[in-house]
Enzyme design. Sequence first.
Site, PDB file in Angstrom:
ATOM      1  N   ARG A  95      43.713  59.532  23.555  1.00  0.00           N
ATOM      2  CA  ARG A  95      43.123  59.501  24.205  1.00  0.00           C
ATOM      3  C   ARG A  95      41.847  60.911  24.708  1.00  0.00           C
ATOM      4  NH1 ARG A  95      47.258  56.649  27.286  1.00  0.00           N
ATOM      5  NH2 ARG A  95      47.231  58.821  28.691  1.00  0.00           N
ATOM      6  N   LYS A 110      44.801  63.202  38.019  1.00  0.00           N
ATOM      7  CA  LYS A 110      43.730  62.704  38.900  1.00  0.00           C
ATOM      8  C   LYS A 110      45.669  61.679  39.354  1.00  0.00           C
ATOM      9  CE  LYS A 110      41.389  60.453  35.656  1.00  0.00           C
ATOM     10  NZ  LYS A 110      42.134  60.440  33.892  1.00  0.00           N
ATOM     11  N   ARG A 156      54.330  53.979  30.939  1.00  0.00           N
ATOM     12  CA  ARG A 156      53.340  53.314  30.009  1.00  0.00           C
ATOM     13  C   ARG A 156      53.549  53.485  28.278  1.00  0.00           C
ATOM     14  NH1 ARG A 156      48.424  55.920  32.908  1.00  0.00           N
ATOM     15  NH2 ARG A 156      47.761  55.807  31.184  1.00  0.00           N
ATOM     16  N   ARG A 165      33.209  57.218  32.575  1.00  0.00           N
ATOM     17  CA  ARG A 165      34.271  57.062  31.169  1.00  0.00           C
ATOM     18  C   ARG A 165      32.761  57.909  30.569  1.00  0.00           C
ATOM     19  NH1 ARG A 165      39.704  56.399  32.872  1.00  0.00           N
ATOM     20  NH2 ARG A 165      41.142  57.095  30.985  1.00  0.00           N
ATOM     21  N   ARG A 180      56.272  61.579  31.204  1.00  0.00           N
ATOM     22  CA  ARG A 180      56.018  60.504  32.865  1.00  0.00           C
ATOM     23  C   ARG A 180      56.787  58.965  32.951  1.00  0.00           C
ATOM     24  NH1 ARG A 180      49.138  59.649  34.245  1.00  0.00           N
ATOM     25  NH2 ARG A 180      49.518  59.360  32.210  1.00  0.00           N
TER      26      ARG A 180
HETATM   27  P1  ADP Z   1      44.611  58.141  32.461  1.00  0.00           P
HETATM   28  O1  ADP Z   1      45.631  57.364  33.726  1.00  0.00           O
HETATM   29  O2  ADP Z   1      45.633  58.559  31.648  1.00  0.00           O
HETATM   30  O3  ADP Z   1      43.709  58.705  32.598  1.00  0.00           O
HETATM   31  P2  ADP Z   1      43.862  55.340  32.802  1.00  0.00           P
HETATM   32  O4  ADP Z   1      44.974  54.855  33.559  1.00  0.00           O
HETATM   33  O5  ADP Z   1      42.201  56.199  33.381  1.00  0.00           O
HETATM   34  O6  ADP Z   1      44.206  56.258  32.246  1.00  0.00           O
HETATM   35  O7  ADP Z   1      43.178  54.117  31.328  1.00  0.00           O
HETATM   36  C1  ADP Z   1      43.792  53.659  30.841  1.00  0.00           C
HETATM   37  C2  ADP Z   1      43.075  53.042  29.466  1.00  0.00           C
HETATM   38  O8  ADP Z   1      42.219  52.196  30.764  1.00  0.00           O
HETATM   39  C3  ADP Z   1      42.437  53.712  29.233  1.00  0.00           C
HETATM   40  O9  ADP Z   1      42.822  54.300  27.814  1.00  0.00           O
HETATM   41  C4  ADP Z   1      41.084  53.149  28.327  1.00  0.00           C
HETATM   42  O10 ADP Z   1      41.646  52.295  27.497  1.00  0.00           O
HETATM   43  C5  ADP Z   1      40.828  51.916  30.315  1.00  0.00           C
HETATM   44  N1  ADP Z   1      40.400  52.463  31.139  1.00  0.00           N
HETATM   45  C6  ADP Z   1      40.147  52.718  32.027  1.00  0.00           C
HETATM   46  N2  ADP Z   1      38.983  53.154  32.894  1.00  0.00           N
HETATM   47  C7  ADP Z   1      38.072  52.526  32.299  1.00  0.00           C
HETATM   48  C8  ADP Z   1      36.304  53.363  32.050  1.00  0.00           C
HETATM   49  N3  ADP Z   1      35.747  53.409  33.276  1.00  0.00           N
HETATM   50  N4  ADP Z   1      35.626  52.610  30.891  1.00  0.00           N
HETATM   51  C9  ADP Z   1      36.662  52.380  30.134  1.00  0.00           C
HETATM   52  N5  ADP Z   1      38.079  52.117  29.633  1.00  0.00           N
HETATM   53  C10 ADP Z   1      38.841  52.544  30.407  1.00  0.00           C
END
Ligand code: ADP
Length: 218
Positions: free
Chosen positions: A175, A14, A164, A90, A129
Amino acid sequence: MIRLIILGAPGSGKGSQCKWITRDYDVPHISTGDILRKNIADGTELGMKAKSFMDQGCLVPDELIIDLLKARLEEADCKEKGFLLDGFPRTISQAEALNEFLQAAGANIDKVINLHVPDEEIMSRALNRRTCTNGECKEIYNLRDNPPKVEGVCDKCGSPLFQRDDDNEETVSNRLNVYHNQTEPLIEYYTSKGVLATIVGQEDINDTIALVKAELAK
Ligand code: ADP
Ligand code: ZN
Protein backbone atom coordinates in the site's frame (compact mmCIF):
# COMPACT_ATOMS: atom_id res chain seq x y z
CA MET A 1 -20.49 24.58 3.85
CA ILE A 2 -16.93 23.39 3.39
CA ARG A 3 -15.30 21.08 0.85
CA LEU A 4 -12.18 19.36 2.13
CA ILE A 5 -9.86 16.58 1.07
CA ILE A 6 -7.49 14.85 3.43
CA LEU A 7 -4.51 13.28 1.75
CA GLY A 8 -2.01 10.97 3.39
CA ALA A 9 -0.50 7.52 3.13
CA PRO A 10 -2.67 4.64 4.34
CA GLY A 11 -2.22 4.55 8.09
CA SER A 12 -1.08 8.16 8.40
CA GLY A 13 -3.95 8.83 10.78
CA LYS A 14 -6.37 10.43 8.34
CA GLY A 15 -9.30 8.61 9.95
CA SER A 16 -8.60 10.06 13.39
CA GLN A 17 -8.36 13.60 12.04
CA CYS A 18 -11.59 13.09 10.11
CA LYS A 19 -13.47 12.24 13.29
CA TRP A 20 -13.05 15.67 14.89
CA ILE A 21 -13.22 17.63 11.62
CA THR A 22 -16.56 16.09 10.70
CA ARG A 23 -17.89 16.94 14.18
CA ASP A 24 -16.50 20.48 14.51
CA TYR A 25 -17.36 21.51 10.96
CA ASP A 26 -20.63 19.54 10.74
CA VAL A 27 -19.54 18.12 7.41
CA PRO A 28 -20.20 14.62 6.02
CA HIS A 29 -17.15 12.33 6.29
CA ILE A 30 -16.82 10.29 3.12
CA SER A 31 -14.33 7.45 3.33
CA THR A 32 -14.16 5.37 0.16
CA GLY A 33 -12.42 2.62 2.17
CA ASP A 34 -15.40 2.49 4.57
CA ILE A 35 -17.88 2.45 1.68
CA LEU A 36 -15.99 -0.42 0.04
CA ARG A 37 -15.74 -2.39 3.31
CA LYS A 38 -19.50 -1.96 3.83
CA ASN A 39 -20.10 -3.30 0.32
CA ILE A 40 -17.93 -6.30 1.13
CA ALA A 41 -19.79 -6.91 4.40
CA ASP A 42 -23.13 -6.62 2.60
CA GLY A 43 -21.94 -8.99 -0.14
CA THR A 44 -22.75 -6.58 -2.97
CA GLU A 45 -21.45 -7.11 -6.49
CA LEU A 46 -19.20 -4.07 -6.11
CA GLY A 47 -17.88 -5.47 -2.84
CA MET A 48 -17.05 -8.80 -4.44
CA LYS A 49 -15.20 -7.06 -7.26
CA ALA A 50 -13.29 -4.79 -4.87
CA LYS A 51 -12.23 -7.30 -2.21
CA SER A 52 -9.35 -9.00 -4.02
CA PHE A 53 -7.77 -5.65 -4.91
CA MET A 54 -8.10 -4.44 -1.33
CA ASP A 55 -6.71 -7.60 0.25
CA GLN A 56 -3.59 -7.24 -1.87
CA GLY A 57 -3.19 -3.56 -1.05
CA CYS A 58 -3.87 -2.57 -4.66
CA LEU A 59 -6.18 0.23 -5.66
CA VAL A 60 -9.67 -0.67 -6.75
CA PRO A 61 -9.99 0.31 -10.45
CA ASP A 62 -10.97 3.93 -11.08
CA GLU A 63 -14.14 2.99 -12.96
CA LEU A 64 -15.51 1.22 -9.88
CA ILE A 65 -14.72 4.01 -7.46
CA ILE A 66 -15.42 7.20 -9.41
CA ASP A 67 -19.13 6.53 -10.04
CA LEU A 68 -19.55 5.38 -6.46
CA LEU A 69 -18.06 8.62 -5.16
CA LYS A 70 -20.07 10.83 -7.51
CA ALA A 71 -23.28 9.10 -6.44
CA ARG A 72 -22.39 9.82 -2.81
CA LEU A 73 -21.68 13.50 -3.53
CA GLU A 74 -25.12 13.81 -5.16
CA GLU A 75 -26.80 13.03 -1.84
CA ALA A 76 -28.58 15.83 0.03
CA ASP A 77 -26.17 16.12 2.97
CA CYS A 78 -23.22 16.83 0.66
CA LYS A 79 -25.18 19.34 -1.37
CA GLU A 80 -26.12 21.18 1.79
CA LYS A 81 -22.97 20.88 3.90
CA GLY A 82 -20.12 19.99 1.55
CA PHE A 83 -17.83 17.07 2.28
CA LEU A 84 -14.65 15.79 3.86
CA LEU A 85 -13.11 13.26 1.47
CA ASP A 86 -10.94 10.59 3.07
CA GLY A 87 -9.21 8.12 0.73
CA PHE A 88 -10.38 9.83 -2.43
CA PRO A 89 -8.92 10.91 -4.80
CA ARG A 90 -6.07 8.43 -4.89
CA THR A 91 -4.99 8.87 -8.52
CA ILE A 92 -4.65 11.82 -10.86
CA SER A 93 -7.55 10.51 -12.94
CA GLN A 94 -9.76 10.37 -9.85
CA ALA A 95 -8.75 13.96 -9.04
CA GLU A 96 -9.59 15.04 -12.57
CA ALA A 97 -12.96 13.30 -12.43
CA LEU A 98 -13.70 15.06 -9.14
CA ASN A 99 -12.60 18.38 -10.58
CA GLU A 100 -14.95 18.00 -13.56
CA PHE A 101 -17.80 16.99 -11.30
CA LEU A 102 -17.27 20.04 -9.05
CA GLN A 103 -16.84 22.46 -11.93
CA ALA A 104 -20.12 21.29 -13.43
CA ALA A 105 -21.73 22.13 -10.08
CA GLY A 106 -19.92 25.48 -9.86
CA ALA A 107 -18.07 24.33 -6.75
CA ASN A 108 -14.47 24.32 -5.57
CA ILE A 109 -12.26 22.47 -3.12
CA ASP A 110 -11.58 24.78 -0.18
CA LYS A 111 -8.53 22.99 1.15
CA VAL A 112 -6.47 19.82 0.82
CA ILE A 113 -4.74 18.74 4.02
CA ASN A 114 -1.69 16.63 3.24
CA LEU A 115 -0.89 14.60 6.36
CA HIS A 116 2.75 13.54 6.21
CA VAL A 117 4.06 10.58 8.26
CA PRO A 118 7.28 8.56 7.60
CA ASP A 119 6.84 5.03 6.20
CA GLU A 120 8.47 3.26 9.20
CA GLU A 121 6.05 4.92 11.57
CA ILE A 122 3.11 3.95 9.37
CA MET A 123 4.17 0.30 9.32
CA SER A 124 4.48 0.16 13.10
CA ARG A 125 1.09 1.85 13.60
CA ALA A 126 -0.69 -0.40 11.09
CA LEU A 127 0.47 -3.61 12.69
CA ASN A 128 -0.76 -2.35 16.07
CA ARG A 129 -4.07 -0.90 14.90
CA ARG A 130 -7.40 -2.28 16.14
CA THR A 131 -10.83 -0.90 15.26
CA CYS A 132 -14.22 -1.15 16.97
CA THR A 133 -16.61 -3.48 15.10
CA ASN A 134 -19.56 -1.22 15.94
CA GLY A 135 -20.28 0.79 12.78
CA GLU A 136 -21.76 3.65 14.84
CA CYS A 137 -18.56 3.91 16.91
CA LYS A 138 -15.57 2.88 14.75
CA GLU A 139 -13.18 3.92 17.56
CA ILE A 140 -9.55 3.25 16.62
CA TYR A 141 -6.98 1.88 19.09
CA ASN A 142 -3.26 1.27 18.92
CA LEU A 143 -1.86 -1.57 21.01
CA ARG A 144 1.43 0.32 21.36
CA ASP A 145 0.30 3.91 22.11
CA ASN A 146 -3.39 3.77 22.92
CA PRO A 147 -4.50 0.28 23.98
CA PRO A 148 -8.08 -0.43 25.13
CA LYS A 149 -8.52 -0.90 28.89
CA VAL A 150 -9.72 -4.47 28.37
CA GLU A 151 -7.96 -6.47 25.66
CA GLY A 152 -10.06 -6.82 22.51
CA VAL A 153 -12.96 -4.69 23.82
CA CYS A 154 -13.93 -1.10 22.90
CA ASP A 155 -13.70 1.34 25.88
CA LYS A 156 -16.47 3.49 24.45
CA CYS A 157 -19.17 0.98 23.55
CA GLY A 158 -18.03 -2.48 24.71
CA SER A 159 -18.11 -4.02 21.23
CA PRO A 160 -15.31 -6.37 20.14
CA LEU A 161 -12.29 -4.90 18.36
CA PHE A 162 -10.90 -6.29 15.12
CA GLN A 163 -7.78 -6.08 13.03
CA ARG A 164 -8.41 -5.19 9.42
CA ASP A 165 -7.59 -7.91 6.88
CA ASP A 166 -5.31 -5.49 5.06
CA ASP A 167 -3.23 -4.48 8.13
CA ASN A 168 -0.45 -7.05 7.64
CA GLU A 169 3.21 -6.34 6.78
CA GLU A 170 3.12 -7.38 3.13
CA THR A 171 -0.08 -5.53 2.35
CA VAL A 172 0.98 -2.38 4.20
CA SER A 173 4.29 -2.25 2.35
CA ASN A 174 2.47 -2.74 -0.94
CA ARG A 175 0.00 0.00 0.00
CA LEU A 176 2.88 2.38 0.75
CA ASN A 177 4.41 1.70 -2.67
CA VAL A 178 1.07 2.25 -4.35
CA TYR A 179 0.72 5.49 -2.38
CA HIS A 180 4.12 6.81 -3.42
CA ASN A 181 3.60 5.91 -7.07
CA GLN A 182 -0.05 6.71 -7.67
CA THR A 183 -1.29 9.09 -4.97
CA GLU A 184 1.72 11.30 -4.16
CA PRO A 185 1.49 13.05 -7.57
CA LEU A 186 -1.68 14.64 -6.15
CA ILE A 187 0.50 16.74 -3.84
CA GLU A 188 1.79 18.62 -6.86
CA TYR A 189 -1.63 18.62 -8.52
CA TYR A 190 -3.26 20.40 -5.58
CA THR A 191 -0.23 22.59 -4.85
CA SER A 192 -0.58 24.00 -8.35
CA LYS A 193 -4.24 24.73 -7.61
CA GLY A 194 -3.11 26.68 -4.53
CA VAL A 195 -5.17 24.68 -2.02
CA LEU A 196 -2.67 22.26 -0.46
CA ALA A 197 -1.35 22.51 3.11
CA THR A 198 1.13 19.95 4.43
CA ILE A 199 0.88 18.99 8.11
CA VAL A 200 3.54 16.76 9.64
CA GLY A 201 1.93 14.06 11.79
CA GLN A 202 3.08 14.36 15.42
CA GLU A 203 3.71 11.63 17.95
CA ASP A 204 0.84 12.88 20.10
CA ILE A 205 -2.37 12.92 18.09
CA ASN A 206 -3.56 16.03 19.96
CA ASP A 207 -0.57 17.95 18.63
CA THR A 208 -1.50 16.94 15.08
CA ILE A 209 -5.09 17.99 15.72
CA ALA A 210 -3.88 21.42 16.89
CA LEU A 211 -1.82 21.87 13.71
CA VAL A 212 -4.71 20.89 11.44
CA LYS A 213 -7.10 23.14 13.41
CA ALA A 214 -4.80 26.11 12.95
CA GLU A 215 -4.55 25.39 9.23
CA LEU A 216 -8.31 25.12 8.74
CA ALA A 217 -8.87 28.34 10.68
CA LYS A 218 -6.72 30.29 8.18
P1 ADP B 1 -6.44 3.34 4.84
O1 ADP B 1 -7.42 3.47 5.96
O2 ADP B 1 -5.34 2.39 5.11
O3 ADP B 1 -6.01 4.67 4.30
P2 ADP B 1 -8.68 2.91 3.12
O4 ADP B 1 -9.63 2.43 4.14
O5 ADP B 1 -8.79 4.33 2.65
O6 ADP B 1 -7.21 2.62 3.63
O7 ADP B 1 -8.77 1.97 1.83
C1 ADP B 1 -8.60 0.57 1.91
C2 ADP B 1 -8.48 0.01 0.51
O8 ADP B 1 -9.66 0.35 -0.24
C3 ADP B 1 -7.34 0.55 -0.32
O9 ADP B 1 -6.15 -0.13 -0.09
C4 ADP B 1 -7.87 0.34 -1.75
O10 ADP B 1 -7.73 -1.01 -2.15
C5 ADP B 1 -9.33 0.62 -1.60
N1 ADP B 1 -9.66 2.04 -1.89
C6 ADP B 1 -10.16 2.96 -1.01
N2 ADP B 1 -10.33 4.16 -1.62
C7 ADP B 1 -9.93 4.00 -2.90
C8 ADP B 1 -9.84 4.86 -4.03
N3 ADP B 1 -10.19 6.15 -3.95
N4 ADP B 1 -9.38 4.33 -5.20
C9 ADP B 1 -9.02 3.04 -5.29
N5 ADP B 1 -9.05 2.19 -4.27
C10 ADP B 1 -9.51 2.63 -3.08
ZN1 ZN C 1 -16.83 1.06 20.01
